[in-house]
Design a protein around this motif. Structure first.
Motif, short mmCIF file in Angstrom:
data_model
loop_
_atom_site.label_atom_id
_atom_site.label_comp_id
_atom_site.label_asym_id
_atom_site.label_seq_id
_atom_site.Cartn_x
_atom_site.Cartn_y
_atom_site.Cartn_z
N PRO B 22 -2.71 -4.86 -0.40
CA PRO B 22 -2.98 -3.82 -1.39
C PRO B 22 -2.22 -2.56 -1.03
CG PRO B 22 -4.80 -4.01 0.13
CD PRO B 22 -3.82 -5.08 0.51
N ALA B 23 -2.16 -1.62 -1.95
CA ALA B 23 -1.54 -0.33 -1.64
C ALA B 23 -2.27 0.27 -0.46
CB ALA B 23 -1.61 0.60 -2.84
N ASN B 24 -1.64 1.18 0.21
CA ASN B 24 -2.24 1.70 1.42
C ASN B 24 -3.42 2.63 1.15
OD1 ASN B 24 -2.37 1.63 4.16
ND2 ASN B 24 -0.21 2.07 4.43
N GLY B 230 1.59 5.18 3.51
CA GLY B 230 2.44 5.28 2.31
C GLY B 230 1.67 4.87 1.07
N GLY B 231 2.39 4.77 -0.03
CA GLY B 231 1.77 4.30 -1.27
C GLY B 231 0.79 5.28 -1.88
#
Lengths: 211, 284
Positions: B22-24, B230-231
């Protein structure tokens, strides 16, 4: 504790000197993720982890992609950096013959995460663009990305999905974590002629990095 | 249901090759925990929730957490944690003496960093818990989070002599929400002319939080433990087509698709005729 250290040495696991003794499958993998700490036991032994180098993270630069090629589908396109429009959507080159790289995410030489490259499938007056071919993508097909420094990054398709735009797992597609990989995106599926004048689905081609 | 997996097995395949992360950014229902060891000189064992997660032989300078990669240590088990209280026990690996034993309260939707570091001026082992900021004020910005976790007096953070943040005392943090750029000659010190911790030119990517934890003194040296999240910025969607030239809808009925359907019909009819002819010739 000394027993664990001994075991680590015996197995000779040297990658970041990191050893997973039990619990979840592999580091970096989200396979069989369960919520809640009570669901799984995890024991990790760290020895001799090189940590001085964390300072290097302050200087980490990435190199934007310049060209994307998918020989099996005749795709060979220039890539330019793009971000987010005022409305919150990813901005893209107007021409379907130019691809856009999501510059607020990972690049091909990033340590982790998805390099996302998207292009319009078509436009008036230019017609149908090369990414219309993505619907013919198959597992195993090769993709190469050449970056601004001339470095060539090789990928191999692992999954091709067509997903309703309202249901695209954007967190997954644009992830900054996980092994470095490539995501190619365009539109497809049914075109909504009467409503918003747009395609209802996204094609999402995910490729793992092989070199 | 229009969602189709055309090749591979979608999310399941992606997971097996390690690409379905998943996104961070933390989810609304769970908490993420990053661990930073910024106490020089002691290797420790960390035991979370009565041994459910144990990290052994954690040396000074280690930053561990979900989604991290070398030179940090990626530990997925520290992500997507159910909210609640988690007992954390930290012992000295060398002699098993207890350095810390307390409950860590995790709230849903929050990303935490648990930092082991010395107090100032005594230099005792302590643990500070910080919440990680995961949003920028503007798209195109990134964050530089600076945490004073060293046994030294108050410092400010400078870039080429210009103050960016501070003054920060032991246990304080400053978060810079600034444009993605390279910030030259970044350092921390009591004043602009006295650099105590030199970080060099700092390259901040958009949508990334660079978290810097002051480390020291280690002997007489000061350094920093760094990891990144990030993200932070994810678009709301990818609108990648506008003309409808490759409409795949059934009975779109109007526009370009009508022409396409007619063409398809002609092909089918032609194919049908060909097949019938072959059949006839085979019978004879």
């Amino acid at each position: 504790m000394s027993r664990s250290k001994g075991l680590a040495r015996t197995i000779g696991f040297t990658m970041a000197s990191l050893l997973l003794l039990s619990g979840c499958s592999a580091l970096g993998s989200s396979e069989v993720r369960e919520r809640g700490v009570s669901a799984r036991d995890t024991k990790i032994v760290l020895s001799n982890v090189e940590t001085v180098s964390t300072l290097e993270l302050l200087q980490q630069k990435t190199t934007p992609p310049a060209r994307v090629r998918m020989p099996d589908l005749g795709i060979d396109m220039r890539v330019e950096a793009h971000g987010i429009e005022g409305d919150g959507y990813m901005s893209l080159p107007e021409s379907p013959f130019v691809a856009g790289w999501y510059a607020y995410g990972s690049a091909p030489d990033s340590r982790t995460g998805a390099t996302v490259i998207a292009a319009h499938v078509d436009s008036l007056p230019e017609g149908i663009g090369p990414f219309a071919g993505l619907r013919e993508s198959r597992e195993g097909m090769a993709i190469t990305v050449t970056d601004d420094a001339g470095e060539v990054h090789d990928y191999r398709v692992v999954s091709v999905e067509r997903i309703d735009k309202d249901e695209v797992p954007l967190d997954r597609v644009f992830t900054a974590t996980g092994d470095p990989h490539l995501v190619l995106m365009t539109c497809g599926g049914e075109y909504d002629w009467r409503g918003a004048g747009q395609y209802l689905d996204n094609y999402i081609v995910t490729a793992e990095k092989v070199a | 249901m229009r969602n189709r997996i055309l090749a591979g097995l979608g999310a399941a395949t992606l997971a097996t090759v390690g690409l379905a992360a998943p996104a961070n950014a933390v989810t609304d229902e769970t908490a993420d925990v990053y661990i930073v060891h910024a106490f020089p000189g002691a290797t420790v064992d960390i035991n979370i929730a009565s041994g459910t997660i144990t990290l052994d032989d954690v040396g000074p300078g280690v930053a561990a957490g979900p989604g991290l990669a070398s030179p940090n240590v990626g530990i997925d088990a520290l992500g997507d944690l159910a909210p609640g209280d988690y007992n954390v026990v930290i012992t000295n690996t060398a002699d098993d003496s207890e350095l810390f034993n307390d409950d860590l309260s995790l709230e849903a939707g929050v990303s935490y960093t648990v930092v082991a570091h010395p107090t100032e001026p005594a230099g005792d082992f302590t643990v500070s818990v910080f919440e990680n900021q995961l949003t920028t004020s503007e798209v195109g910005n990134g964050l530089i989070t600076v945490r004073h976790t060293a046994n030294v007096g108050a410092v400010s953070v400078f870039s080429d002599g210009t103050e960016l943040a501070g003054p920060l005392s032991n246990g304080d943090e400053g978060v810079l929400d600034v444009a993605a750029a390279t910030y030259p000659n970044v350092y921390a010190g009591p004043d602009a002319d006295t650099p105590a911790i030199e970080l060099g030119d700092v390259t901040l990517p958009a949508g990334t939080n660079i978290l810097v934890h002051a480390f020291g003194p280690d002997g007489e040296d000061f350094s920093a433990v760094v990891f990144t999240i990030g993200g932070l910025t994810t678009p709301d969607g990818v609108p990648a087509g506008s003309a409808g030239l490759v409409d795949e809808g059934a009975g779109a009925g109007f526009g370009w698709a009508a022409g396409g359907a007619a063409l398809l019909l002609m092909v089918l009819v032609a194919a049908g005729i060909l097949v019938r002819r072959q059949t006839v010739s085979a019978q004879r």
